[in-house]
Design an enzyme around this catalytic site. Structure first.
Site: not given
Ligand code: NAP
Length: 250
Positions: A60, A87, A164, A168, A199
């Protein structure tokens, strides 16, 4: 070179899972940093079934002792780390969209900014033992001040709360500061913009796939010795709908 060892936080789903999958397919040993043991085991099983050398690591990023334990386990098992992908992140699903309360900002900063800094500090001794350490901070175009204030950017029209994007932007500065600190070492530190991917983070509203987002991170995680450090690199979102990658303005 020995098999590269990569640690990806938040690897149980979304972009993190697909990053682990891509790096695993390239022959990296992938350590899946996941906060929930059950979800970690499921991700490990699913990646191992594809032939990847994947190992769950309960982690975590908001819990210092959990980070310390992860560092100790990696030290014991591998003695070094080649790739750290910060990530794990939270956004509107964890805190309702548009809610710009101080509490929402605090929570967002804790996971999206303090978490990566704590991870880098804990893993740096291991990354220094790699011949080609790579740190990828998963950021976003919404953290780009240049894009945010550009009326020709699609972001101009996009409603967003304060927390958010602010988190970033802070992560981008974290990237720049570590890149500068590690300038004369083999370690490269970059921020990735995966683009708007479907996602759980955004209720699957993104127009890119998480695999496409993960390809951006894979690129930065596997940069050659002549690759850049201290950049925000990734998907370039335009009103024309072009699908290209490149350097984004900070
Ligand atoms: P996601 O599917 O919601 O995945 C987020 C991941 O982070 C999950 O595995 C979650 O675990 C984990 N997480 C959250 N808090 C945590 C903690 N305290 N310790 C360890 N793990 C934790 O989102 P995603 O879209 O793949 O996002 C991944 C990254 O990409 C993020 O940093 C996000 O800001 C960035 N991003 C996403 C987008 C987009 O459009 N999706 C665009 C730009 C940047 P749990 O399953 O346990 O909650």
């Amino acid at each position: 070179m020995d098999t590269p060892i990569a640690l990806i936080t938040g690897a149980n789903k979304g972009i993190g899972y697909h990053t682990a999958s891509l790096l695993g397919a390239r022959g990296h040993t992938v350590l899946l940093g996941c906060r929930d043991p059950q979800r970690a085991a499921e991700a490990e099983n699913s990646l191992c079934e594809t032939g990847a050398d994947a190992h769950a690591l309960v982690l975590d990023v908001t819990d210092d002792s959990s980070i310390q334990q992860a560092a100790e386990q990696i030290t014991e098992r591998y003695q070094r780390l080649d790739v750290l992908v910060n990530n794990a992140g939270i956004a509107g699903a964890a805190i309702p969209k548009g809610e710009s309360t101080p509490e929402a900002l605090r929570r967002m900063l804790e996971t999206n900014v303090v978490g990566p800094v704590a991870m880098i500090e804990a893993m740096l001794p291991l990354l220094h033992r790699s011949p080609a350490g790579r740190i990828v901070n998963v950021s976003s175009e919404v953290g780009s001040i240049g894009s945010t204030l550009d009326p020709n950017s699609p972001l101009w029209q996009m409603p967003a709360g304060i927390p958010y994007p602010t988190s970033k932007t802070a992560l981008n500065m974290v990237t720049a500061m570590y890149a500068k600190r590690l300038w004369d070492t083999p370690i490269k530190v970059n921020a990735a913009n995966p683009g708007y991917c479907a996602t759980d983070l955004n209720g699957h509203t993104g127009f890119r796939t998480p695999e496409q987002g993960a390809q951006i991170i894979e690129h930065l995680a596997t940069l050659g010795d002549d690759g850049p450090t201290g950049q925000l690199w990734g998907h370039l979102w335009t009103n024309e709908g072009t699908d290209e990658s490149g350097v984004l303005p900070w």
